[in-house]
Design a protein around this motif. Structure first.
Motif, mmCIF file in Angstrom:
data_model
loop_
_atom_site.group_PDB
_atom_site.id
_atom_site.type_symbol
_atom_site.label_atom_id
_atom_site.label_comp_id
_atom_site.label_asym_id
_atom_site.label_seq_id
_atom_site.Cartn_x
_atom_site.Cartn_y
_atom_site.Cartn_z
ATOM 1 N N ARG A 198 0.824 -1.216 0.000
ATOM 2 C CA ARG A 198 0.000 0.000 0.000
ATOM 3 C C ARG A 198 0.854 1.260 0.000
ATOM 4 N NH1 ARG A 198 -5.605 -1.271 2.243
ATOM 5 N NH2 ARG A 198 -5.528 -3.517 2.387
ATOM 6 N N GLY A 199 1.981 1.147 -0.658
ATOM 7 C CA GLY A 199 2.920 2.265 -0.718
ATOM 8 C C GLY A 199 2.704 3.196 -1.881
ATOM 9 N N GLY A 200 1.597 2.999 -2.592
ATOM 10 C CA GLY A 200 1.272 3.894 -3.696
ATOM 11 C C GLY A 200 2.277 3.847 -4.827
ATOM 12 N N ARG A 201 2.441 4.998 -5.451
ATOM 13 C CA ARG A 201 3.344 5.094 -6.599
ATOM 14 C C ARG A 201 4.778 4.725 -6.221
ATOM 15 N NH1 ARG A 201 3.524 9.684 -11.148
ATOM 16 N NH2 ARG A 201 5.369 8.945 -12.250
ATOM 17 N N ALA A 202 5.218 5.118 -5.036
ATOM 18 C CA ALA A 202 6.593 4.822 -4.610
ATOM 19 C C ALA A 202 6.837 3.314 -4.567
ATOM 20 C CB ALA A 202 6.879 5.453 -3.248
ATOM 21 N N ALA A 203 5.855 2.560 -4.102
ATOM 22 C CA ALA A 203 6.002 1.098 -4.040
ATOM 23 C C ALA A 203 6.064 0.506 -5.443
ATOM 24 C CB ALA A 203 4.849 0.483 -3.255
ATOM 25 N N ALA A 204 5.230 1.003 -6.343
ATOM 26 C CA ALA A 204 5.238 0.505 -7.719
ATOM 27 C C ALA A 204 6.559 0.828 -8.399
ATOM 28 C CB ALA A 204 4.063 1.094 -8.497
ATOM 29 N N GLU A 205 7.059 2.038 -8.178
ATOM 30 C CA GLU A 205 8.339 2.418 -8.768
ATOM 31 C C GLU A 205 9.470 1.570 -8.184
ATOM 32 O OE1 GLU A 205 8.358 6.628 -8.063
ATOM 33 O OE2 GLU A 205 7.398 7.044 -10.001
ATOM 34 N N ARG A 206 9.422 1.310 -6.878
ATOM 35 C CA ARG A 206 10.450 0.476 -6.250
ATOM 36 C C ARG A 206 10.397 -0.945 -6.816
ATOM 37 N NH1 ARG A 206 15.250 -0.455 -5.186
ATOM 38 N NH2 ARG A 206 15.688 -1.679 -3.343
ATOM 39 N N ALA A 207 9.196 -1.467 -7.017
ATOM 40 C CA ALA A 207 9.053 -2.802 -7.603
ATOM 41 C C ALA A 207 9.683 -2.838 -8.999
ATOM 42 C CB ALA A 207 7.579 -3.208 -7.656
ATOM 43 N N GLU A 208 9.472 -1.788 -9.780
ATOM 44 C CA GLU A 208 10.094 -1.726 -11.106
ATOM 45 C C GLU A 208 11.612 -1.688 -11.009
ATOM 46 O OE1 GLU A 208 8.800 0.379 -14.626
ATOM 47 O OE2 GLU A 208 7.056 1.057 -13.464
ATOM 48 N N GLU A 209 12.131 -0.935 -10.033
ATOM 49 C CA GLU A 209 13.589 -0.870 -9.841
ATOM 50 C C GLU A 209 14.153 -2.251 -9.518
ATOM 51 O OE1 GLU A 209 14.133 1.976 -6.705
ATOM 52 O OE2 GLU A 209 13.542 3.666 -7.980
ATOM 53 N N ILE A 210 13.450 -3.009 -8.700
ATOM 54 C CA ILE A 210 13.898 -4.355 -8.337
ATOM 55 C C ILE A 210 13.863 -5.267 -9.564
ATOM 56 C CG2 ILE A 210 13.335 -6.410 -6.958
ATOM 57 C CD1 ILE A 210 12.394 -4.371 -4.752
ATOM 58 N N LEU A 211 12.816 -5.138 -10.375
ATOM 59 C CA LEU A 211 12.720 -5.918 -11.612
ATOM 60 C C LEU A 211 13.925 -5.626 -12.512
ATOM 61 C CD1 LEU A 211 10.621 -7.803 -13.177
ATOM 62 C CD2 LEU A 211 10.020 -5.704 -14.391
ATOM 63 N N GLU A 212 14.268 -4.353 -12.653
ATOM 64 C CA GLU A 212 15.418 -3.968 -13.477
ATOM 65 C C GLU A 212 16.720 -4.493 -12.870
ATOM 66 O OE1 GLU A 212 14.975 0.272 -13.681
ATOM 67 O OE2 GLU A 212 13.164 0.114 -14.903
ATOM 68 N N TRP A 213 16.828 -4.475 -11.544
ATOM 69 C CA TRP A 213 18.002 -5.002 -10.856
ATOM 70 C C TRP A 213 18.155 -6.501 -11.149
ATOM 71 C CZ3 TRP A 213 18.060 -5.933 -4.897
ATOM 72 C CH2 TRP A 213 19.327 -6.314 -4.483
ATOM 73 N N MET A 214 17.032 -7.220 -11.075
ATOM 74 C CA MET A 214 17.063 -8.652 -11.392
ATOM 75 C C MET A 214 17.606 -8.877 -12.798
ATOM 76 S SD MET A 214 13.349 -9.906 -9.950
ATOM 77 C CE MET A 214 13.544 -11.615 -10.502
ATOM 78 N N ASP A 215 17.116 -8.092 -13.733
ATOM 79 C CA ASP A 215 17.540 -8.240 -15.119
ATOM 80 C C ASP A 215 19.038 -7.953 -15.256
ATOM 81 O OD1 ASP A 215 16.847 -8.843 -17.837
ATOM 82 O OD2 ASP A 215 17.011 -6.694 -18.283
ATOM 83 N N ARG A 216 19.521 -6.908 -14.587
ATOM 84 C CA ARG A 216 20.955 -6.592 -14.638
ATOM 85 C C ARG A 216 21.794 -7.727 -14.047
ATOM 86 N NH1 ARG A 216 19.148 -1.613 -12.869
ATOM 87 N NH2 ARG A 216 19.957 -1.983 -10.771
ATOM 88 N N TRP A 254 1.412 -1.623 -9.504
ATOM 89 C CA TRP A 254 0.786 -0.483 -10.176
ATOM 90 C C TRP A 254 -0.728 -0.505 -10.000
ATOM 91 C CZ3 TRP A 254 2.836 3.887 -11.052
ATOM 92 C CH2 TRP A 254 4.189 3.998 -11.337
ATOM 93 N N ALA A 255 -1.332 -1.697 -10.056
ATOM 94 C CA ALA A 255 -2.787 -1.799 -9.888
ATOM 95 C C ALA A 255 -3.210 -1.287 -8.512
ATOM 96 C CB ALA A 255 -3.239 -3.246 -10.066
ATOM 97 N N ARG A 256 -2.396 -1.528 -7.506
ATOM 98 C CA ARG A 256 -2.735 -1.112 -6.144
ATOM 99 C C ARG A 256 -2.271 0.299 -5.820
ATOM 100 N NH1 ARG A 256 -3.093 -6.040 -2.542
ATOM 101 N NH2 ARG A 256 -3.066 -7.817 -3.962
ATOM 102 N N SER A 257 -1.518 0.913 -6.713
ATOM 103 C CA SER A 257 -0.897 2.206 -6.424
ATOM 104 C C SER A 257 -1.891 3.354 -6.322
ATOM 105 C CB SER A 257 0.148 2.551 -7.484
ATOM 106 O OG SER A 257 -0.478 2.927 -8.708
ATOM 107 N N GLY A 258 -2.972 3.267 -7.092
ATOM 108 C CA GLY A 258 -3.929 4.372 -7.102
ATOM 109 C C GLY A 258 -3.424 5.586 -7.862
ATOM 110 N N ASP A 259 -2.334 5.445 -8.552
ATOM 111 C CA ASP A 259 -1.738 6.565 -9.270
ATOM 112 C C ASP A 259 -2.359 6.715 -10.653
ATOM 113 O OD1 ASP A 259 0.573 7.878 -11.015
ATOM 114 O OD2 ASP A 259 0.968 8.328 -8.901
ATOM 115 N N ARG A 260 -2.459 7.948 -11.105
ATOM 116 C CA ARG A 260 -3.072 8.220 -12.411
ATOM 117 C C ARG A 260 -2.278 7.640 -13.581
ATOM 118 N NH1 ARG A 260 -6.990 12.822 -13.115
ATOM 119 N NH2 ARG A 260 -6.851 11.739 -15.072
ATOM 120 N N VAL A 261 -0.970 7.476 -13.399
ATOM 121 C CA VAL A 261 -0.162 6.942 -14.498
ATOM 122 C C VAL A 261 -0.200 5.415 -14.553
ATOM 123 C CG1 VAL A 261 1.408 8.926 -14.452
ATOM 124 C CG2 VAL A 261 2.037 6.829 -13.241
ATOM 125 N N ALA A 262 -0.825 4.788 -13.566
ATOM 126 C CA ALA A 262 -0.806 3.323 -13.456
ATOM 127 C C ALA A 262 -1.256 2.597 -14.727
ATOM 128 C CB ALA A 262 -1.622 2.866 -12.252
#
Length: 183
Positions: free
Chosen positions: A23-41, A64-72
Motif C-alpha cells: 500500500r505504498g502507492g506510486r513509490a512502491a510501484a516504482e520500487r518494484a520496477e527498480e527491483i525488476l530492473e536489478w534482477m535483469d541486470r 501499479w494496480a494497487r498504487s492508485g496513481d493516475r499513471v498506473a
C-alpha cells in the motif's frame, strides 16, 4: 569456508510481491520496477540464479494496480508491452498469462479515467481472441468478466449499464454453451 546467502528468482519475487501489497502507492510501484530492473541486470551480468519471469512482471503490474496513481494504466500497458517483446524475442519465461491480463484490466477498472471501461473491455477482447486461437493461458474467467463489468459500472459513461449487461450476458452464454466452470 565462507557462507553467504545466494539469492534466487524466488527471493526477488517474494520481495516484489511484498512491495505490491505494501500500500505504498506510486513509490512502491516504482520500487518494484527498480527491483525488476536489478534482477535483469544481475542475470545479464552472469548470475544464472536470478532471472525475471512472468511472476516477477505480474508482481510489478500488481503494484501499479494497487498504487492508485493516475499513471498506473499507461505504465501497466508499457510493462505488458515489454513482456510481450521479451517473450516474442525468445524469453519463454516471461509469457503474459491470464493473471497478467486480469491485472491490466483491474488497473484500468480502478483508474477512473475517461475511456477506461472501453480500454478494459478491449483487453478482454484481446484475451478472448488469443483463447479462440488456441492459447489456454488467456482463457477469461469470472474475475476477468467481473473486472470489466466493474469498470463499466464505475465509469459513469453513457450506455455503461447496457455494456455491463452485455458482458454479463456473454458470461452466461459461455457458461450455458459449454458449462464453463471458470465463468
Amino acid at each position: 569456508p565462507s557462507s553467504y546467502i545466494k539469492c534466487q528468482t524466488i527471493n526477488f519475487n517474494t520481495v516484489l510481491d511484498a512491495w505490491a501489497k505494501s500500500r505504498g502507492g506510486r513509490a512502491a510501484a516504482e520500487r518494484a520496477e527498480e527491483i525488476l530492473e536489478w534482477m535483469d541486470r544481475l542475470h545479464k551480468s552472469g548470475n544464472p540464479d536470478v532471472k525475471v519471469d512472468t511472476i516477477s512482471f505480474n508482481a510489478v503490474l500488481d503494484a501499479w494496480a494497487r498504487s492508485g496513481d493516475r499513471v498506473a494504466p499507461r505504465r501497466a500497458e508499457q510493462i505488458l508491452a515489454h513482456m510481450d517483446e521479451l517473450y516474442r524475442s525468445g524469453n519463454k519465461g516471461v509469457k503474459p498469462d491470464r493473471y497478467t491480463y486480469n491485472t491490466l484490466i483491474n488497473v484500468w477498472a480502478k483508474s477512473g479515467e475517461r475511456g477506461s471501461a472501453a480500454r478494459a473491455e478491449h483487453v478482454l477482447s484481446v484475451m478472448e481472441k488469443k483463447f479462440r486461437e488456441g492459447d489456454q493461458d488467456f482463457k477469461p474467467n469470472t474475475r476477468t468478466y467481473t473486472s470489466v463489468i466493474d469498470a463499466w459500472a464505475k465509469s459513469g459513461e453513457r450506455g455503461a449499464a447496457r455494456r455491463a449487461e452485455q458482458i454479463l450476458n456473454n458470461m452466461i452464454s459461455r457458461y450455458e454453451a459449454a458449462g464453463d466452470p471458470d465463468v
